[in-house]
Design an enzyme around this catalytic site. Structure first.
Site, short mmCIF file in Angstrom:
data_model
loop_
_atom_site.label_atom_id
_atom_site.label_comp_id
_atom_site.label_asym_id
_atom_site.label_seq_id
_atom_site.Cartn_x
_atom_site.Cartn_y
_atom_site.Cartn_z
N LYS A 121 77.53 10.05 11.21
CA LYS A 121 76.86 11.17 11.86
C LYS A 121 76.25 10.70 13.18
O LYS A 121 75.56 9.68 13.24
CB LYS A 121 75.77 11.71 10.95
CG LYS A 121 75.02 12.90 11.53
CD LYS A 121 75.90 14.13 11.60
CE LYS A 121 75.11 15.33 12.12
NZ LYS A 121 74.80 15.22 13.55
N LYS A 172 88.11 22.07 4.86
CA LYS A 172 87.24 22.07 3.68
C LYS A 172 87.59 23.27 2.81
O LYS A 172 87.69 24.40 3.31
CB LYS A 172 85.77 22.11 4.10
CG LYS A 172 85.36 20.87 4.89
CD LYS A 172 83.93 20.95 5.41
CE LYS A 172 83.58 19.67 6.18
NZ LYS A 172 82.26 19.73 6.82
#
Length: 342
Positions: free
Chosen positions: A114, A223
């Site tokens: 991240k 996803k």
């Protein structure tokens, strides 16, 4: 976004009777969360999960419910492989914590890091990525995820600083499809060889094909839950036509198995999958969580998940959150029943 037909939608009473609302603490703050809430339910084909993030409206959240219902009531396509490679996921932590976090991911040789966290500096991102590279060694793969947090200029500056660490791809550097395209052009002009991956521009877009039409990305991140299920995700992959990386949304092992089912069904799987995020949770609904071993997850299938009633009780959400989730489930079910979800 078009939906996959749902000919056998269970009625709301049946769904509510099968529902368990859970709240599971997280080991590390991630995406602003310190605990993960979701609804899990068992149907004739196994277990499904409904865990749309709280800020999503009902129309968007209804796709997540459709994915859970697909798993529990309709089942998933047949797999073409019996395991899937998995990447580690490194939150926006200080560099000193990187070895501890990567170690949770069972031998993964790829890590997603991240970056662009609000309140942090580029130097923090560089230190974190450098630490991941040190842990994985020169043969490991390191990808970064900005969640749309940079402007075009910020993205180009940051990626120039991160390029020496060998970045496999940058996921959603900017928020819009147009800016993704500008980043791709800017990287090429600077001779920086970092592919661009689209995530939110696929799963939260009315027309994910714009990513392809505007030459905005080299890779699409897919996803299951935000796209409405495994079959809907396969449909989007076929329509967009870019190489696909399968990822998850901080799910319990129930939700992770849907992502594994997608990865297992794809004819080609060029990237390690972001399906190891159960390692970020400090609990689960099964006694044998879906955490990677030797860098991979086995294809278990939702029918084989041993969801434990004691764990459901241990992680049962507070009464007010349980009411909130069941009310939300009812509203989203109404959208599915009317055929109105995007």
């Amino acid at each position: 976004m078009d939906s996959v037909p749902s000919p056998d939608l269970p009625d709301l009473a049946t769904l509510l009777d099968a529902a368990h609302v859970v709240r599971i603490p997280m080991r590390t703050r991630f995406r602003g969360l310190t605990a993960r809430e979701a609804v899990v339910f068992e149907g004739p084909c196994g277990w499904g999960e409904f865990g749309a993030f709280g800020e999503y409206g009902d129309a968007e959240a209804s796709r997540w419910l459709a994915a859970g219902i697909e798993a529990a009531w309709w089942g998933h396509p047949e797999p073409v492989r019996d395991s899937v490679p998995v990447n580690a996921t490194v939150p926006a932590v200080e560099a000193a914590r990187v070895p501890e976090i990567v170690a949770r991911f069972g031998g993964a040789t790829t890590a997603k890091v991240k970056v662009a966290e609000r309140g942090q500096r580029l130097a923090d991102d560089v230190d974190r990525v450098a630490a991941v590279r040190d842990v994985l060694g020169p043969s490991g793969r390191v990808r970064v995820d900005a969640n749309g947090g940079w402007s075009v200029d910020e993205a180009l500056e940051a990626l120039a600083a991160l390029a020496p660490y060998g970045v496999e791809y940058v996921e959603q550097p900017c928020a819009t499809v147009e800016d993704l395209a500008r980043v791709r052009v800017g990287l090429a002009r600077r001779g920086i060889d970092i592919p661009v991956a689209a995530d939110e521009s696929i799963r939260r877009a009315e027309d994910p094909e714009r990513v392809r039409d505007l030459d905005a990305a080299d890779v699409m991140v897919v996803k299951v839950a935000p796209l409405g299920g495994v079959r809907a995700a396969i449909e989007v992959i076929d329509r967009v036509g870019l190489p696909a990386a399968v990822s998850s949304a901080i799910d319990t092992s129930v939700g992770i198995e849907a992502g594994v089912a997608l990865a297992a069904a794809l004819p080609e799987l060029p990237f390690a999958c972001g399906l190891g995020t159960v390692a970020l949770l400090a609990g689960d609904v099964v006694p044998t969580p879906s955490v990677p071993q030797d860098g991979a997850l086995p294809v278990r299938g939702v029918a084989s998940l041993d969801v434990d009633p004691d764990l459901l009780d241990r992680h049962r959400a507070p009464a007010d959150r349980e009411t909130w989730w069941l009310d939300r489930l009812g509203r989203c079910h109404a959208l599915l029943a009317d055929g109105r979800y995007p």
